[in-house]
Motif scaffolding. Structure first.
Motif, PDB file in Angstrom:
ATOM      1  N   ALA A   1     -90.036  24.719   2.329  1.00  0.00           N
ATOM      2  CA  ALA A   1     -90.940  25.401   1.399  1.00  0.00           C
ATOM      3  C   ALA A   1     -90.535  25.111  -0.041  1.00  0.00           C
ATOM      4  O   ALA A   1     -91.388  24.830  -0.889  1.00  0.00           O
ATOM      5  CB  ALA A   1     -90.925  26.908   1.667  1.00  0.00           C
TER       6      ALA A   1
ATOM      7  N   ARG B   1     -94.213  30.582   0.747  1.00  0.00           N
ATOM      8  CA  ARG B   1     -94.067  30.468   2.191  1.00  0.00           C
ATOM      9  C   ARG B   1     -95.417  30.246   2.873  1.00  0.00           C
ATOM     10  O   ARG B   1     -95.544  29.418   3.766  1.00  0.00           O
ATOM     11  CB  ARG B   1     -93.395  31.741   2.733  1.00  0.00           C
ATOM     12  CG  ARG B   1     -92.868  31.531   4.137  1.00  0.00           C
ATOM     13  CD  ARG B   1     -92.478  32.828   4.800  1.00  0.00           C
ATOM     14  NE  ARG B   1     -92.523  32.612   6.243  1.00  0.00           N
ATOM     15  CZ  ARG B   1     -91.460  32.422   6.997  1.00  0.00           C
ATOM     16  NH1 ARG B   1     -90.273  32.466   6.467  1.00  0.00           N
ATOM     17  NH2 ARG B   1     -91.577  32.206   8.278  1.00  0.00           N
TER      18      ARG B   1
ATOM     19  N   ALA C   1     -96.548  26.791   2.354  1.00  0.00           N
ATOM     20  CA  ALA C   1     -95.724  25.863   3.124  1.00  0.00           C
ATOM     21  C   ALA C   1     -96.144  25.875   4.579  1.00  0.00           C
ATOM     22  O   ALA C   1     -96.235  24.822   5.218  1.00  0.00           O
ATOM     23  CB  ALA C   1     -94.246  26.243   2.981  1.00  0.00           C
TER      24      ALA C   1
ATOM     25  N   PRO D   1     -90.877  26.955   7.781  1.00  0.00           N
ATOM     26  CA  PRO D   1     -90.732  26.383   6.442  1.00  0.00           C
ATOM     27  C   PRO D   1     -89.393  26.714   5.808  1.00  0.00           C
ATOM     28  O   PRO D   1     -89.086  26.206   4.740  1.00  0.00           O
ATOM     29  CB  PRO D   1     -91.866  27.021   5.639  1.00  0.00           C
ATOM     30  CG  PRO D   1     -92.621  27.885   6.560  1.00  0.00           C
ATOM     31  CD  PRO D   1     -91.893  28.010   7.847  1.00  0.00           C
TER      32      PRO D   1
END
Lengths: 520, 430
Positions: free
Chosen positions: A352, A377, A380, A394
């Motif tokens: 991430a 997050r 990601a 991630p």
């Protein structure tokens, strides 16, 4: 000395760096070991010099099978090595460096400087290596430092001298001088193993040539039997055929315009030499060439990572000559760097975090200087799916992923911004076949969405499969711009430094060499 | 490296391997057991402390006359020798504890009589006083280390901060509610300026920050000495090198009444630790610090300004060291003298190492070091064992932390699987 390597195999985990390599060096011969970076040349030399243990195969010196536990063993059997990075003590004199480790001493252990100097003088005279024994090494030019390294090996009575990429750090004049030394050593019966990826040098100095690719020996030749184009094809050819499905390009306006672009590197060598090149929206230009001919530096100059000495870089009309990397990124340039672990990723940080390296301070990831970790997050997680990145979550460190998945992280990050120009250097190096296909497909999609794409690749198959036009670089210059239907031999000649104008009209009778007019 | 033959891999798996659980992972108890025998951060830190205490005990045994005397007569009274040894070690470590945390007997006395509370809580108060500047300077050093910038100049930045805070203290006359915040800000600004100098030199000329910050320590030390004998800093009517004193409006208030020296400085230190933790994890600037600390080339390729970050790291690091100087000046000392700050700036490096550059780690490490200092003094008074024992324990802890390999070999730990210990001092020469 007659050196024989028979069936040398060296594995690093699942990677086979040397796969059944056979090599014979005759006494008094200058033998060139030719291959791209990563072909396994240096591994082979480290095996020969006792720095690595081979997993299978034999090393024979004058017909006798030998085992080298360490470099000391190799030196005792008459093998000397001049490393790419010199192993000299900068503040010592030439004579002191030459005798280091084998110092002549007088009674009570005093260093016999006079004998050290005499040794150096004798060896210098014998082989035509002019060096001042009392000069301090750090005050000497690189070419002379290299002579000191050679003297060191000769002082230990080396019968076979390994020179690992010796010309990489030298000026053309110094290279000529080195070749002179090599010839006089060979004339005196010493064998030389010369490692390089430069074709011209091989043709100039070799008695025999062995070409390596992907850990295997792909051919042996004498310079009079071969030519640079054949050697180039041997070095970069690939056994796996690549097929990239793509519609014909529909090029639009000029996006990238390079005019007279010149880059002089830290050593003062002109690595990019008056390059004029245009890449239009909706087309892929593939930059071909044997590695080390200025392609990397060209990509770095475009992306703001390397200073431009003269000429200009324009992207979509905007002058980006000597802009900062940030300005280049903001101008809509995506960059997949050649060294993904060194330049593309922070291996200890999470997927991430790596996905936002270039946009960490912008919405929606940041507000008032504070990161929105939830948003980081969420984005990601979406990109793991969108870009087919195989990872548990991630939040795992990106360094734990396979090479293919690491590259997908880089690609995902770079293509998540609006892209006018994509510069991708060696985008599929070291990747598995599945990842290669994926990366190629994304590149073509980006083209079809209207981006201009510049691919730098030393894989000829990749160049032929991806490029809508192919530009060939040699020694910092573009030797030709051709269509992808052009035959390999023709491209091979361009990679070997022939100017397109010097080539006979396209012998294949197909659509080769039609786009030379695009080169301004 | 040398292998003489290529044999087949061993057919039998190592006996220590744990059977995988149903989900392919070892069961929880096995994972816990493994964590306890591998060289992870917590285990190594605890064992480092334990090792230090053992070495301290050996030193006590070898240097205390009464113990040596008992051992010289071990033939006639073996039990006595053991008893004396144990009692001496117990007394020494007991004194460190009661002298730095709390004294149970004094506490009992205070509870039963309702008086003498000050005596009971004085040890912990002194530990907090000593820990506050260590935390602040340690945070600054740790922030630099984790960004790949080696700020060895906390001592000089601390002095610069104290000088600035003192000036704001005596030169301005305001009510405490305005004056005190100004003093604290002034101290931070003084440290920030001192950090800016090596920062800009590194960014512009590539001068190595280690050399520059070390040398600036001497510059600020001598600057202080000069100021202490000249106007307007020197105490009027004094010929000694002593500064004016901080007025009441520039002093940090006490936390637990006027008899205990614990003051707002400790709260400032904790707040700074929280701020640094937020900064490193949640701020965009902190993100770029972390990226550049981990891989400068990737940061540059992604468009980060490495020079700007270099300067900012040293400015923030210096500001934190400046705050350390401010809390000692405004909290307990109230005036400056030559050699001000003692060893705080260098202990801060140790504490950052001990705390592995994490804010919580720095806080805990500072409390431990402060307690050993404060308790060591009490031990010397109570038992006659020199305070240097504390230094030996501190040094041994750091030594073990800095060489995790040693601890691993000493206790036969296995190498940690993930998140193993890495020394942060990579790229020292870069």
């Amino acid at each position: 000395m007659r050196l024989e390597l028979a069936g040398i195999t060296k594995r690093f985990g699942s990677l086979v760096a040397n796969d059944g390599v056979d090599l014979v060096v005759e006494p008094g011969e200058i033998h060139c070991l030719l291959g791209e970076n990563g072909a396994g040349k240096t591994t082979l030399m480290n095996v020969l010099f006792g720095l690595l243990r081979h997993d299978a195969g034999e090393i024979r010196v004058d017909g006798e099978t030998v085992e080298f536990a360490d470099p000391g063993d190799a030196v005792r059997r008459g093998i000397g090595m001049v490393h790419q990075h010199f192993m000299l003590v900068p503040v010592f004199t030439v004579a002191e460096n030459v005798v280091l480790g084998f110092e002549p001493t007088r009674r009570a252990g005093f260093l016999d400087r006079r004998r050290a100097r005499a040794d150096v003088a004798r060896l210098s005279a014998e082989f035509g290596l002019e060096v001042e024994p009392d000069a301090v090494v750090e005050s000497l030019p690189v070419g002379i430092q290299q002579r000191v390294e050679i003297l060191k090996a000769l002082q230990r009575d080396a019968q076979l001298l390994i020179l690992d990429e010796p010309t990489a750090v030298l000026t053309p004049q110094e290279i000529q001088a080195l070749f002179g030394i090599m010839r006089s050593l060979a004339a005196a019966g010493r064998s030389i193993l010369f490692i390089t990826h430069k074709l011209k040098e091989v043709m100039a100095v070799a008695d025999r040539i062995t070409v390596m690719r992907l850990g295997r020996v792909v051919g042996t030749a004498r310079p009079e039997e071969t030519n640079e184009a054949d050697l180039a094809a041997m070095m970069v050819g690939r056994s796996v055929e690549l097929v990239v499905r793509k519609a014909p390009a529909r090029p639009g306006r000029d996006v990238l315009e390079l005019s007279g672009l010149t880059v002089v590197d830290e050593r003062g060598v002109t690595v990019v030499d008056h390059v004029d090149l245009r890449v239009r929206a909706g087309e892929i230009v593939a930059l071909a060439g044997v590695q080390g001919n200025g392609q990397t530096e060209l990509a770095e100059a475009i992306t703001g990572l390397r200073p431009v000495t003269s000429g200009s870089v324009r992207v979509d009309g905007l002058d980006l000559t000597n802009a900062t990397p940030r300005q280049v990124i903001r101008a809509g340039v995506a960059h997949v760097p050649e060294d993904r672990q060194g330049d593309g990723l922070v291996s200890g940080m999470t997927i991430a975090e790596n996905l936002i390296l270039d946009v960490y301070d912008q919405r929606p990831y940041a507000r008032l200087g504070s990161l929105d970790l939830g948003e980081v997050r969420r984005q990601a997680e979406r990109k793991l799916v969108d870009f087919d990145i195989r990872a548990a979550s991630p939040t795992v460190p990106v360094g734990t992923l396979s090479g293919g998945n690491q590259q997908k992280v880089v690609v995902a990050r770079e293509l998540s911004r609006p892209v006018k120009l994509l510069v991708a250097s060696q985008p599929t190096r070291g990747l598995d076949v599945g990842s290669i296909e994926y990366v190629h497909r994304r590149i073509v999609e980006e083209r079809d969405a209207g981006a201009a794409v510049l691919i730098v690749s030393s894989e000829l198959d990749e160049v032929l499969a991806l490029g809508d036009r192919i530009a060939v670089m040699f020694r910092g210059r573009i030797t030709g711009v051709v269509a992808p239907g052009t035959g390999r031999e023709r491209i091979g000649l361009l990679m070997a430094g022939m100017e397109e104008a010097d080539l006979p009209p396209s012998a294949e009778g197909e659509d080769g060499a039609v786009t030379a007019l695009d080169l301004t | 490296m040398t292998r003489t033959e290529t044999g087949p891999p061993p057919a039998v798996a190592p006996a220590t391997a744990v059977e995988p659980g149903p989900r392919g992972e070892p069961p929880a108890w096995a994972r816990l057991a493994r964590r306890l025998v591998e060289a992870n951060v917590a285990v190594v830190t605890v064992l480092a402390l334990f090792t230090a205490l053992v070495i301290g005990a050996i030193l006590i045994t070898a240097t205390t006359p009464s113990v040596l005397h008992a051992w010289s007569q071990v033939g006639s009274a073996p039990g006595h020798a053991f008893y004396v040894t144990g009692a001496t070690i117990g007394d020494a470590y007991g004194a460190i504890f009661t002298g730095s945390v709390i004294s149970p007997s004094a506490l009992g006395h205070a509870i039963s009589t309702g008086r003498g509370w000050t005596g009971a809580f004085n040890p912990i108060s002194e530990t907090l006083v000593k820990a506050a500047p260590l935390i602040l300077a340690g945070l600054g050093v740790a922030l630099g280390f984790s960004t790949g910038v080696f700020n060895i100049g906390a001592q000089g930045q601390l002095i610069a901060g104290a000088i600035a805070a003192l000036y704001v203290g005596f030169a301005v006359h305001l009510p405490i509610g305005i004056h005190l915040p100004l003093v604290v800000l002034g101290g931070a600004a003084g440290g920030a300026v001192a950090g800016f100098i090596p920062g800009i030199l590194k960014a512009r000329t590539g001068a190595h920050e280690v050399i520059v910050t070390i040398m600036l320590n001497y510059v600020f030390l001598d600057l202080l000495t000069y100021l202490l004998t000249s106007r307007p800093f020197q105490q009027p009517g004094q010929s000694n090198a002593i500064s004016r004193t901080m007025p009441a409006t520039a002093r940090l208030p006490h936390l637990f009444g006027s008899t205990l020296r614990a003051n707002l400085g400790f709260v400032i230190a904790l707040a700074a630790a929280l701020a640094v933790a937020w900064f490193a994890r949640r701020s965009t600037l902190g993100f770029s610090f972390r990226v550049i600390g981990a891989n400068q080339r990737a940061g540059r390729t992604a468009g980060m300004d490495v020079r700007r970050v270099t300067v900012l790291v040293l400015v923030i690091s210096g500001a934190l060291a400046g705050l350390a100087g401010t809390v000692t000046l405004s909290g307990t000392d109230f005036f400056l003298s030559t050699g001000y700050g003692g060893n705080i700036g260098f202990d801060a490096i140790t504490v950052a190492l001990l705390g592995r550059n994490r804010p919580l780690g720095v806080v805990l490490g500072s409390l431990l070091f402060a307690a050993l200092d404060v308790g060591g003094a009490s031990m010397q008074v109570a038992t006659g064992i020199p305070i240097d024992l504390s230094s030996v324990i501190q040094a041994t802890i750091v030594f073990c932390i800095a060489t995790p390999m040693l601890v691993r070999e000493l206790y036969r730990l296995r190498e940690a699987g993930g998140g193993s210990i890495q020394l942060f001092m990579k790229g020292w020469s870069s």
